[in-house]
Design a protein around this motif. Structure first.
Motif, PDB file in Angstrom:
ATOM      1  N   ALA A  96       0.837  -1.205   0.000  1.00  0.00           N
ATOM      2  CA  ALA A  96       0.000   0.000   0.000  1.00  0.00           C
ATOM      3  C   ALA A  96       0.869   1.250   0.000  1.00  0.00           C
ATOM      4  O   ALA A  96       0.566   2.227  -0.691  1.00  0.00           O
ATOM      5  CB  ALA A  96      -0.935   0.002   1.207  1.00  0.00           C
ATOM      6  N   GLY A  97       1.954   1.240   0.749  1.00  0.00           N
ATOM      7  CA  GLY A  97       2.869   2.373   0.755  1.00  0.00           C
ATOM      8  C   GLY A  97       3.530   2.590  -0.597  1.00  0.00           C
ATOM      9  O   GLY A  97       3.673   3.722  -1.058  1.00  0.00           O
ATOM     10  N   LEU A  98       3.923   1.501  -1.251  1.00  0.00           N
ATOM     11  CA  LEU A  98       4.520   1.625  -2.585  1.00  0.00           C
ATOM     12  C   LEU A  98       3.505   2.147  -3.597  1.00  0.00           C
ATOM     13  O   LEU A  98       3.846   2.947  -4.472  1.00  0.00           O
ATOM     14  CB  LEU A  98       5.073   0.279  -3.035  1.00  0.00           C
ATOM     15  N   ALA A  99       2.267   1.705  -3.481  1.00  0.00           N
ATOM     16  CA  ALA A  99       1.229   2.202  -4.380  1.00  0.00           C
ATOM     17  C   ALA A  99       0.949   3.677  -4.115  1.00  0.00           C
ATOM     18  O   ALA A  99       0.701   4.446  -5.047  1.00  0.00           O
ATOM     19  CB  ALA A  99      -0.048   1.381  -4.216  1.00  0.00           C
ATOM     20  N   LEU A 100       1.007   4.073  -2.867  1.00  0.00           N
ATOM     21  CA  LEU A 100       0.828   5.488  -2.530  1.00  0.00           C
ATOM     22  C   LEU A 100       1.972   6.316  -3.107  1.00  0.00           C
ATOM     23  O   LEU A 100       1.753   7.407  -3.638  1.00  0.00           O
ATOM     24  CB  LEU A 100       0.753   5.657  -1.012  1.00  0.00           C
ATOM     25  N   LEU A 101       3.172   5.784  -3.040  1.00  0.00           N
ATOM     26  CA  LEU A 101       4.332   6.459  -3.618  1.00  0.00           C
ATOM     27  C   LEU A 101       4.203   6.577  -5.135  1.00  0.00           C
ATOM     28  O   LEU A 101       4.621   7.567  -5.720  1.00  0.00           O
ATOM     29  CB  LEU A 101       5.600   5.693  -3.252  1.00  0.00           C
ATOM     30  N   SER A 102       3.601   5.574  -5.759  1.00  0.00           N
ATOM     31  CA  SER A 102       3.412   5.575  -7.208  1.00  0.00           C
ATOM     32  C   SER A 102       2.194   6.369  -7.639  1.00  0.00           C
ATOM     33  O   SER A 102       1.881   6.411  -8.831  1.00  0.00           O
ATOM     34  CB  SER A 102       3.278   4.142  -7.716  1.00  0.00           C
ATOM     35  N   ARG A 103       1.504   6.964  -6.697  1.00  0.00           N
ATOM     36  CA  ARG A 103       0.295   7.757  -6.970  1.00  0.00           C
ATOM     37  C   ARG A 103      -0.740   6.938  -7.734  1.00  0.00           C
ATOM     38  O   ARG A 103      -1.234   7.334  -8.774  1.00  0.00           O
ATOM     39  CB  ARG A 103       0.661   9.032  -7.720  1.00  0.00           C
TER      40      ARG A 103
END
Length: 155
Positions: A96-103
């Motif tokens: 979820a954090g990586l997806a948030l970083l990837s917008r």
């Protein structure tokens, strides 16, 4: 454009140098992930995580079944299942954090839903384990004297 003075004598000419190409650095947070890719990755990741969770949990359930009443093996399989579920919850939160970083908002939403479901399952499993293994009663006070009928030591 940049200009450079000429070195020829007697002429005051300038030559234009071409602009250097812009440095292209790709960063996942530089622009938003396209919606189609975002939804596709979110759904695919959710389904893969669900399949992995079911398969691993089924494996620990088969270990309990194969123990055939051996309490040590059953308890070891249950504790290993709880530990694996905790790590799986952490992994979903990292995704979820990586997806948030990837917008990628839809992927973030799918990962948060997956993490919520895993957190609920982990809480239920931990509660069940705690209910099956209550804390031992506290040790009696050394100054305590039991009261037996007719002993004369009762307060």
């Amino acid at each position: 454009m940049r200009t450079v003075p000429s070195t020829r004598q007697g002429a005051a000419m300038t030559y234009a140098l071409p602009e250097p190409p812009p440095r292209r650095r790709w960063r996942p947070w530089s622009r938003r992930t396209p919606p189609g890719l975002d939804v596709g990755v979110g759904v695919l990741l959710f389904l893969v995580e669900a399949a992995v969770f079911v398969a691993i949990d089924f494996g620990y359930g088969m270990e309990v079944w194969a123990a055939q009443g051996a309490q040590e093996r059953i308890e070891a399989a249950r504790i290993a299942g709880l530990a694996w579920t905790q790590r799986f919850l952490i992994a979903t939160l990292v995704f979820a954090g990586l997806a948030l970083l990837s917008r990628a908002p839809w992927t973030v939403l799918s990962q948060l839903l997956a993490a919520g479901a895993v957190a609920v399952l982990l809480t239920l499993a931990q509660h069940d384990y705690d209910r099956r293994h209550p804390d031992p009663p506290p040790a009696p006070n050394p100054a305590y004297t039991p009261c037996y009928s007719g002993s004369g030591r009762c307060n």
